[in-house]
Design a protein around this motif. Structure first.
Motif, mmCIF file in Angstrom:
data_model
loop_
_atom_site.group_PDB
_atom_site.id
_atom_site.type_symbol
_atom_site.label_atom_id
_atom_site.label_comp_id
_atom_site.label_asym_id
_atom_site.label_seq_id
_atom_site.Cartn_x
_atom_site.Cartn_y
_atom_site.Cartn_z
ATOM 1 N N ALA A 1 -13.382 32.050 -57.245
ATOM 2 C CA ALA A 1 -13.529 32.770 -56.279
ATOM 3 C C ALA A 1 -14.283 33.967 -55.943
ATOM 4 N N ALA A 2 -15.014 34.443 -54.699
ATOM 5 C CA ALA A 2 -15.808 35.356 -54.749
ATOM 6 C C ALA A 2 -14.990 37.100 -54.197
ATOM 7 N N THR A 3 -15.294 37.730 -53.943
ATOM 8 C CA THR A 3 -14.462 39.110 -54.036
ATOM 9 C C THR A 3 -14.192 39.716 -52.629
ATOM 10 N N LYS A 4 -15.626 38.696 -52.589
ATOM 11 C CA LYS A 4 -15.847 38.841 -50.557
ATOM 12 C C LYS A 4 -14.836 38.433 -49.927
ATOM 13 N N THR A 5 -14.160 37.827 -50.249
ATOM 14 C CA THR A 5 -12.681 37.074 -49.726
ATOM 15 C C THR A 5 -11.551 37.244 -49.768
ATOM 16 N N MET A 6 -11.389 39.072 -50.051
ATOM 17 C CA MET A 6 -9.854 39.688 -50.183
ATOM 18 C C MET A 6 -9.969 39.823 -48.792
ATOM 19 N N ILE A 7 -8.359 40.067 -48.565
ATOM 20 C CA ILE A 7 -8.231 40.600 -47.405
ATOM 21 C C ILE A 7 -8.446 42.105 -47.300
ATOM 22 N N PHE A 8 -8.231 42.469 -48.268
ATOM 23 C CA PHE A 8 -8.348 43.661 -48.082
ATOM 24 C C PHE A 8 -9.538 44.390 -49.600
ATOM 25 N N GLY B 1 -5.144 35.385 -62.832
ATOM 26 C CA GLY B 1 -7.071 36.074 -62.692
ATOM 27 C C GLY B 1 -7.396 36.944 -61.483
ATOM 28 N N GLU B 2 -8.199 38.708 -61.926
ATOM 29 C CA GLU B 2 -7.815 39.862 -60.739
ATOM 30 C C GLU B 2 -8.386 40.753 -61.160
ATOM 31 N N LEU B 3 -9.936 41.268 -60.376
ATOM 32 C CA LEU B 3 -10.853 42.122 -60.839
ATOM 33 C C LEU B 3 -9.765 43.441 -60.143
ATOM 34 N N GLY B 4 -9.763 44.406 -61.737
ATOM 35 C CA GLY B 4 -9.028 45.529 -62.208
ATOM 36 C C GLY B 4 -10.055 46.561 -61.324
ATOM 37 N N VAL B 5 -9.762 47.685 -60.677
ATOM 38 C CA VAL B 5 -9.932 49.040 -60.456
ATOM 39 C C VAL B 5 -9.063 49.589 -61.175
ATOM 40 N N ASP C 1 -19.158 41.739 -54.166
ATOM 41 C CA ASP C 1 -20.221 40.782 -54.331
ATOM 42 C C ASP C 1 -20.180 40.027 -55.802
ATOM 43 N N LEU C 2 -19.351 39.804 -56.233
ATOM 44 C CA LEU C 2 -18.692 39.298 -57.662
ATOM 45 C C LEU C 2 -18.137 38.113 -57.552
ATOM 46 N N ARG C 3 -18.248 37.420 -58.610
ATOM 47 C CA ARG C 3 -17.611 36.122 -58.781
ATOM 48 C C ARG C 3 -16.553 35.842 -60.188
ATOM 49 N N LEU C 4 -15.512 35.395 -59.700
ATOM 50 C CA LEU C 4 -14.631 35.158 -60.333
ATOM 51 C C LEU C 4 -13.912 33.675 -60.798
ATOM 52 N N THR D 1 -5.224 37.862 -56.412
ATOM 53 C CA THR D 1 -6.249 36.699 -56.927
ATOM 54 C C THR D 1 -5.893 35.061 -55.820
ATOM 55 N N PRO D 2 -6.663 34.692 -55.975
ATOM 56 C CA PRO D 2 -7.558 33.617 -55.336
ATOM 57 C C PRO D 2 -6.564 33.140 -56.404
ATOM 58 N N ALA D 3 -6.956 31.314 -55.022
ATOM 59 C CA ALA D 3 -6.262 30.182 -55.029
ATOM 60 C C ALA D 3 -6.474 30.084 -56.226
ATOM 61 N N GLY D 4 -5.102 29.104 -57.342
ATOM 62 C CA GLY D 4 -5.466 27.893 -58.256
ATOM 63 C C GLY D 4 -4.633 28.289 -59.198
ATOM 64 N N VAL D 5 -3.365 29.637 -59.151
ATOM 65 C CA VAL D 5 -2.334 30.062 -60.173
ATOM 66 C C VAL D 5 -1.681 28.170 -60.251
ATOM 67 N N GLY D 6 -1.336 28.676 -61.918
ATOM 68 C CA GLY D 6 -0.578 27.364 -62.512
ATOM 69 C C GLY D 6 -0.132 27.708 -63.515
ATOM 70 N N PRO D 7 0.979 26.625 -64.362
ATOM 71 C CA PRO D 7 1.465 27.059 -65.231
ATOM 72 C C PRO D 7 1.400 27.492 -66.252
ATOM 73 N N LEU D 8 1.869 27.935 -67.181
ATOM 74 C CA LEU D 8 1.008 28.512 -68.809
ATOM 75 C C LEU D 8 2.465 27.755 -69.763
#
Length: 289
Positions: free
Chosen positions: A212-219, A131-135, A197-200, A244-251
């Motif tokens: 996760a909070a988007t403020k924890t992105m490296i870039f 899951g990701e924020l798209g710009v 300042d967003l929650r994903l 994407t933050p931590a928590g990826v997993g199989p579908l």
């Protein structure tokens, strides 16, 4: 303001629980395969075009009654940010981050919309949700300074960066058809505010996998836009998937995946393994396809 695409290339403004069809008001003309929102971005949308008095007499539908499509069904390009959350780096097999990897490209043909199915390509290779924020870029950008970068952002959307865990390059593993669900709409930058300042959150069925909070992105978003524009010219309608933050997993076949981003929206898709093959049977590796 939120822009979505429904039906036969109709562009809508989402207002609360209603959708207002603004296609004719904006006089977009023939839109082509890139869709009506791309057309609007290319001719530089001005907020005054959709002032409340101009919307008052237009037709409305409850948003739940419409068949929403990807708001940008064929972006000029999709750029991805690998390993852009520290906690996600911790669950990866190595410690490299976006600082080392740079960015990668995804095929625009991988885009699909809400309430469609992600199609798993292989029976015996893990395929993960991310899951990701798209710009969404709003105007042409080249060598943009970090402190000016947000001025080139039109808005934000929800993205699922689906990924096969195989041996190929990232751009191959992430570019299968249906591997970039996007939508259900694009929320303009002024309505979202600070993208740091967003929650994903991302669920698979009833399991909350990512939070996760988007403020924890490296870039952050400004750094991503500045960096990408230092490599290539960004055009209106281009999309940056911010990592994407931590928590990826199989579908698995029959799963439901949903990503929700505060002040942006909620995107949900299904998962299907119909037509999947063994990895060893892919073209050029002994298979018949």
């Amino acid at each position: 303001m939120r822009f979505g695409v429904f039906g036969d290339d109709r562009l809508a403004v989402v207002a609360g629980e209603d959708a207002i069809d603004v296609t004719d008001l904006l006089e977009l003309g023939p839109v082509g395969p890139q869709g009506p929102l791309q057309r609007l971005l290319e001719r530089r949308y001005e907020p005054a075009e959709l002032a409340s008095e101009r919307l008052a007499s237009l037709r409305r539908w409850p948003i739940a009654e419409l068949n929403w499509r990807a708001p940008l069904p064929r972006p000029g390009k999709i750029m991805g940010a690998p390993a852009n959350y520290v906690e996600h780096v911790d669950e990866m097999p190595d410690a490299h981050t976006i600082l080392d990897w740079g960015m990668f490209m995804k095929a625009s043909s991988s885009v699909t919309g809400p309430d469609t199915d992600v199609r798993l390509p292989y029976l015996d290779k893990r395929t993960d949700q991310e899951g990701e924020l798209g710009v969404v870029i709003g105007r042409t950008a080249r060598d943009v300074p970090i402190d000016e970068a947000l001025g080139y952002v039109f808005g934000y959307t929800c993205v699922l960066d689906i990924t096969v865990r195989s041996t190929e390059d990232r751009s191959t593993r992430k570019s299968f058809d249906t591997f970039t669900p996007l939508g259900p709409w694009v929320t303009t930058a002024d309505e979202v505010g600070d993208p740091a300042d967003l929650r994903l959150r991302c669920w698979v069925n009833d399991e909350l996998r990512q939070d996760a909070a988007t403020k924890t992105m490296i870039f952050g978003v400004p750094e991503l836009v500045a960096y990408a524009s230092s490599v290539m010219t960004l055009w209106p309608g281009d999309v940056i998937a911010t990592g994407t933050p931590a928590g990826v997993g199989p579908l698995r076949h029959g799963d439901t995946v949903a990503v929700e981003i505060e002040r942006v929206g909620r995107l949900q898709v299904g998962v299907s393994s119909v037509g999947a093959i063994a990895y060893a049977d892919r073209p050029g590796h002994g298979g018949k396809r």
